[in-house]
Design a protein around this motif. Sequence first.
Motif, PDB file in Angstrom:
ATOM      1  N   LEU A  24     -55.282   5.171  -0.217  1.00 10.38           N
ATOM      2  CA  LEU A  24     -54.506   4.178  -0.314  1.00 10.38           C
ATOM      3  C   LEU A  24     -53.178   4.457  -0.615  1.00 10.38           C
ATOM      4  N   ARG A  25     -52.775   5.622  -1.329  1.00 12.78           N
ATOM      5  CA  ARG A  25     -51.442   6.028  -1.426  1.00 12.78           C
ATOM      6  C   ARG A  25     -50.734   6.152  -0.270  1.00 12.78           C
ATOM      7  N   PHE A  26     -51.266   6.505   0.811  1.00 12.32           N
ATOM      8  CA  PHE A  26     -50.676   6.481   2.008  1.00 12.32           C
ATOM      9  C   PHE A  26     -50.256   5.462   2.862  1.00 12.32           C
ATOM     10  N   LEU A  27     -50.764   3.987   2.425  1.00 13.55           N
ATOM     11  CA  LEU A  27     -50.300   3.014   3.094  1.00 13.55           C
ATOM     12  C   LEU A  27     -48.818   2.574   2.879  1.00 13.55           C
ATOM     13  N   SER A  28     -48.218   2.114   3.822  1.00 14.57           N
ATOM     14  CA  SER A  28     -46.622   1.927   3.661  1.00 14.57           C
ATOM     15  C   SER A  28     -46.264   1.055   2.490  1.00 14.57           C
ATOM     16  N   GLN A  36     -43.777   2.358  -0.228  1.00 11.66           N
ATOM     17  CA  GLN A  36     -42.521   1.514  -0.720  1.00 11.66           C
ATOM     18  C   GLN A  36     -42.361   1.298  -2.136  1.00 11.66           C
ATOM     19  N   MET A  37     -43.363   0.929  -2.623  1.00 11.03           N
ATOM     20  CA  MET A  37     -43.568   0.495  -4.317  1.00 11.03           C
ATOM     21  C   MET A  37     -43.276   1.755  -5.101  1.00 11.03           C
ATOM     22  N   VAL A  56     -40.043   4.839  -8.737  1.00  8.74           N
ATOM     23  CA  VAL A  56     -39.929   6.002  -9.184  1.00  8.74           C
ATOM     24  C   VAL A  56     -38.330   6.216  -9.205  1.00  8.74           C
ATOM     25  N   ALA A  57     -37.630   5.615  -8.135  1.00 10.55           N
ATOM     26  CA  ALA A  57     -36.242   5.731  -8.009  1.00 10.55           C
ATOM     27  C   ALA A  57     -35.556   4.743  -9.230  1.00 10.55           C
ATOM     28  N   LYS A  58     -35.997   3.914  -9.709  1.00 10.22           N
ATOM     29  CA  LYS A  58     -35.693   3.127 -10.898  1.00 10.22           C
ATOM     30  C   LYS A  58     -34.679   2.136 -10.546  1.00 10.22           C
ATOM     31  N   GLU A  59     -34.727   1.756  -9.300  1.00 15.41           N
ATOM     32  CA  GLU A  59     -33.619   1.180  -8.514  1.00 15.41           C
ATOM     33  C   GLU A  59     -33.258  -0.237  -9.212  1.00 15.41           C
ATOM     34  N   HIS A  60     -34.609  -0.958  -9.717  1.00 19.01           N
ATOM     35  CA  HIS A  60     -34.166  -2.319 -10.505  1.00 19.01           C
ATOM     36  C   HIS A  60     -34.625  -2.310 -11.977  1.00 19.01           C
ATOM     37  N   GLU A  61     -34.367  -1.162 -12.451  1.00 21.26           N
ATOM     38  CA  GLU A  61     -34.420  -0.992 -13.920  1.00 21.26           C
ATOM     39  C   GLU A  61     -33.775  -1.981 -14.624  1.00 21.26           C
ATOM     40  N   ASP A  62     -32.246  -2.180 -14.127  1.00 19.68           N
ATOM     41  CA  ASP A  62     -31.255  -2.744 -14.796  1.00 19.68           C
ATOM     42  C   ASP A  62     -31.682  -4.376 -14.819  1.00 19.68           C
ATOM     43  N   LYS A  63     -32.473  -4.825 -13.830  1.00 21.22           N
ATOM     44  CA  LYS A  63     -33.005  -6.248 -13.824  1.00 21.22           C
ATOM     45  C   LYS A  63     -34.229  -6.411 -14.365  1.00 21.22           C
ATOM     46  N   PHE A 106     -49.664   7.144  -8.888  1.00 22.17           N
ATOM     47  CA  PHE A 106     -48.650   7.495  -7.701  1.00 22.17           C
ATOM     48  C   PHE A 106     -47.767   6.676  -7.572  1.00 22.17           C
ATOM     49  N   ILE A 107     -47.615   5.287  -7.800  1.00 17.94           N
ATOM     50  CA  ILE A 107     -46.362   4.535  -7.645  1.00 17.94           C
ATOM     51  C   ILE A 107     -45.585   4.810  -8.897  1.00 17.94           C
ATOM     52  N   THR A 108     -45.956   4.981 -10.043  1.00 17.04           N
ATOM     53  CA  THR A 108     -45.158   5.256 -11.134  1.00 17.04           C
ATOM     54  C   THR A 108     -44.672   6.707 -11.231  1.00 17.04           C
ATOM     55  N   GLY A 109     -45.418   7.587 -10.682  1.00 21.49           N
ATOM     56  CA  GLY A 109     -44.887   8.883 -10.794  1.00 21.49           C
ATOM     57  C   GLY A 109     -45.391   9.560 -12.120  1.00 21.49           C
ATOM     58  N   SER A 110     -46.151   8.941 -12.846  1.00 25.01           N
ATOM     59  CA  SER A 110     -46.504   9.234 -14.122  1.00 25.01           C
ATOM     60  C   SER A 110     -48.013   9.579 -14.188  1.00 25.01           C
TER      61      SER A 110
END
Length: 161
Positions: free
Chosen positions: A46-50, A54-55, A60-67, A114-118
């Motif tokens: 499942l980790r290979f599904l697009s 994307q999640m 992992v990039a923490k793009e929305h952590e400010d929100k 996988f999604i969290t990288g943790s």
Amino acid sequence: MSIQALEKNKHVLCDKPTALSAHQALEMAQASRSRPHLMSFIDHELRFLSIYQQMRKIVVAKEHEDKFGSLRSIELTVKIPPQPNQKWTWWQDKLSGGGMLGAVGSHYVDLISFITGSRISSVSGMLDRIVTNLPDAITGAAPVPIKHPEKWESWQRTCRR
């Protein structure tokens, strides 16, 4: 079977049930680690599904952590409709590693990691079976009536909302 394959110098792709106990899973992991020249994987496709790729990029990039703030916990609810006409197979047999947890539980644990990288520090869960007896897959023997019809009715009401 996985350990025997590794001992014979074979690569391993293991599906579920991976093991029937935590002890067996640890033995498998140790056998794999002791043979770094061999590839050994659990089939967590499942980790290979697009959508999950994307999640992961977002989390992992923490793009929305400010929100949204930082991630502290994850709650996952899975509702799969009961299938009263399904026959009893190893998928439902706890002693064979079956059941909902054996079938998809490891996928969800893997996806969250996988999604969290943790690395996951703890998991807890609750399972309930609405259909308690299914026809035998070999003999086709008729199932015993559902023990808790009120759970079935409650589930149906929830799905209609």
